[in-house]
Design a protein around this motif. Structure first.
Motif, mmCIF file in Angstrom:
data_model
loop_
_atom_site.group_PDB
_atom_site.id
_atom_site.type_symbol
_atom_site.label_atom_id
_atom_site.label_comp_id
_atom_site.label_asym_id
_atom_site.label_seq_id
_atom_site.Cartn_x
_atom_site.Cartn_y
_atom_site.Cartn_z
ATOM 1 N N THR A 188 0.753 -1.085 -0.016
ATOM 2 C CA THR A 188 0.074 -0.057 -0.121
ATOM 3 C C THR A 188 0.783 1.335 -0.006
ATOM 4 O O THR A 188 1.801 1.242 0.717
ATOM 5 N N ARG A 215 -2.557 -0.878 -3.543
ATOM 6 C CA ARG A 215 -3.439 0.240 -3.408
ATOM 7 C C ARG A 215 -2.830 1.416 -3.120
ATOM 8 O O ARG A 215 -1.787 1.312 -2.597
ATOM 9 N N LEU A 217 -3.571 4.626 -0.712
ATOM 10 C CA LEU A 217 -4.367 5.259 0.425
ATOM 11 C C LEU A 217 -4.084 6.876 0.394
ATOM 12 O O LEU A 217 -3.002 7.220 0.757
ATOM 13 N N GLY A 234 1.202 0.985 5.207
ATOM 14 C CA GLY A 234 1.811 1.156 4.220
ATOM 15 C C GLY A 234 2.972 1.908 4.137
ATOM 16 O O GLY A 234 3.741 2.079 5.258
#
Length: 320
Positions: A188, A215, A217, A234
């Motif tokens: 992340t 992903r 964030l 992350g």
């Protein structure tokens, strides 16, 4: 009713007649007489009556005189304001949050002390957001990061390099050292929204190494990003200068240099041909050391994209 006619009218009153007014204005008498007649015709009323050999103001002339004085004084004030190189007035500056936190506090405090007549308004945002606001005339200048690839900044704006930032990767304290991209253990990426140039740099770096975060964030502040990284959510990328201004011991993160990215320039950007005295003074202040002593000079900076900033000390700055 133009200013030239009002100047002639005021001169006739002050000099008590056409002859002296013509000499004062370096005009011929017939020209002065013509301008007075034209003004009277425009206003639809006589401004003078003759009393023997002298001119006397009519009631309409008496009424006009204070207005003429005020209009001419206001015109002089406007000319002085436009020609005055001393920084003053409103200056709306946009900046990245990282720059506002790590680079600006001491410099802006010194700027306010040196140029108290400038009303500096500060807003923060991503590079993309700030450039858009600059295009829309919502701000006068912006501090942004140089994008990873050249864009249209050269055409619409003038720039100067004011800082250079080293990007580092932030990971939880117990993360293994990051020597190559594959050493990143967390999938992340904690980052600002799209439009953040630092995010663009790190995403390009990921792509160059054949990987991509599972992903992203998106958060709105570095404090929140650091907190998420410390909690193991992350990894993130930030200028080293941001981490250095955080409270010592308040975070549980590790910093990893990303030497392949090199140093990222922070640019002061403004619309081409619209550099005020206040902005020129700010540019000079930004390239000074944060603890530099106050001085009266200001820096003049030309475009820096082609080989770095060009600057010189100038006691009386002039527009670029």
């Amino acid at each position: 009713m133009d200013l030239a006619a009002l100047t002639v009218f005021r001169a006739v009153v002050r000099e008590n007649g056409v002859t002296r007014a013509a000499a004062k204005l370096n005009r011929v008498q017939s020209n002065v007489t013509t301008r007075i007649k034209q003004l009277e015709a425009q206003l639809g009323t006589p401004l003078f009556v003759r009393d023997g050999r002298r001119l006397v103001l009519t009631p309409a002339g008496e009424t006009l005189l204070p207005y003429a004085e005020r209009l001419l004084a206001l015109a002089d004030e406007a000319r002085q304001a436009l020609c005055d190189d001393r920084p003053h007035g409103r200056l709306a500056l946009g900046t990245m949050e990282s720059t506002a936190a790590s680079r600006l506090p001491a410099r802006l405090a010194r700027y306010h002390r040196r140029w108290p007549e400038v009303a500096l308004e500060l807003t923060t945002g991503t590079t993309g957001c700030l450039i858009e606001r600059l295009r829309k005339f919502e701000i006068d200048a912006a501090l942004v990061a140089r994008p990873p690839e050249a864009d249209s900044l050269e055409e619409a704006f003038e720039t100067m390099t004011v800082f250079r930032e080293e990007l580092v990767m932030l990971t939880p304290r117990d993360h293994r050292p990051i020597r190559v991209a594959s050493d990143i253990a967390l999938d992340t990426l904690v980052a600002f929204e799209r439009g953040c140039t630092y995010r663009a740099h790190i995403e390009q770096w990921y792509t160059a190494h054949g990987i991509r975060p599972a992903r992203v964030l998106e958060l709105g502040s570095y404090h929140a990003m650091v907190a998420c990284v410390a909690a193991g959510a992350g990894v993130a990328v930030a200028p080293r200068s941001v981490f250095e201004v955080l409270p010592r011991g308040a975070t549980d993160v590790a910093l990893h240099p990303l030497k392949e990215l090199g140093l990222i320039d922070t640019l002061l950007v403004w619309r081409r041909g619209q550099c005020s005295a206040a902005l020129r003074a700010l540019g000079g202040m930004l390239v000074e050391a944060p603890d530099a002593p106050d001085a009266s000079g200001a820096l003049i900076a030309d475009k820096s994209d082609a080989g770095g900033p060009s600057r010189r000390q100038a006691p009386a700055p002039t527009p670029n």
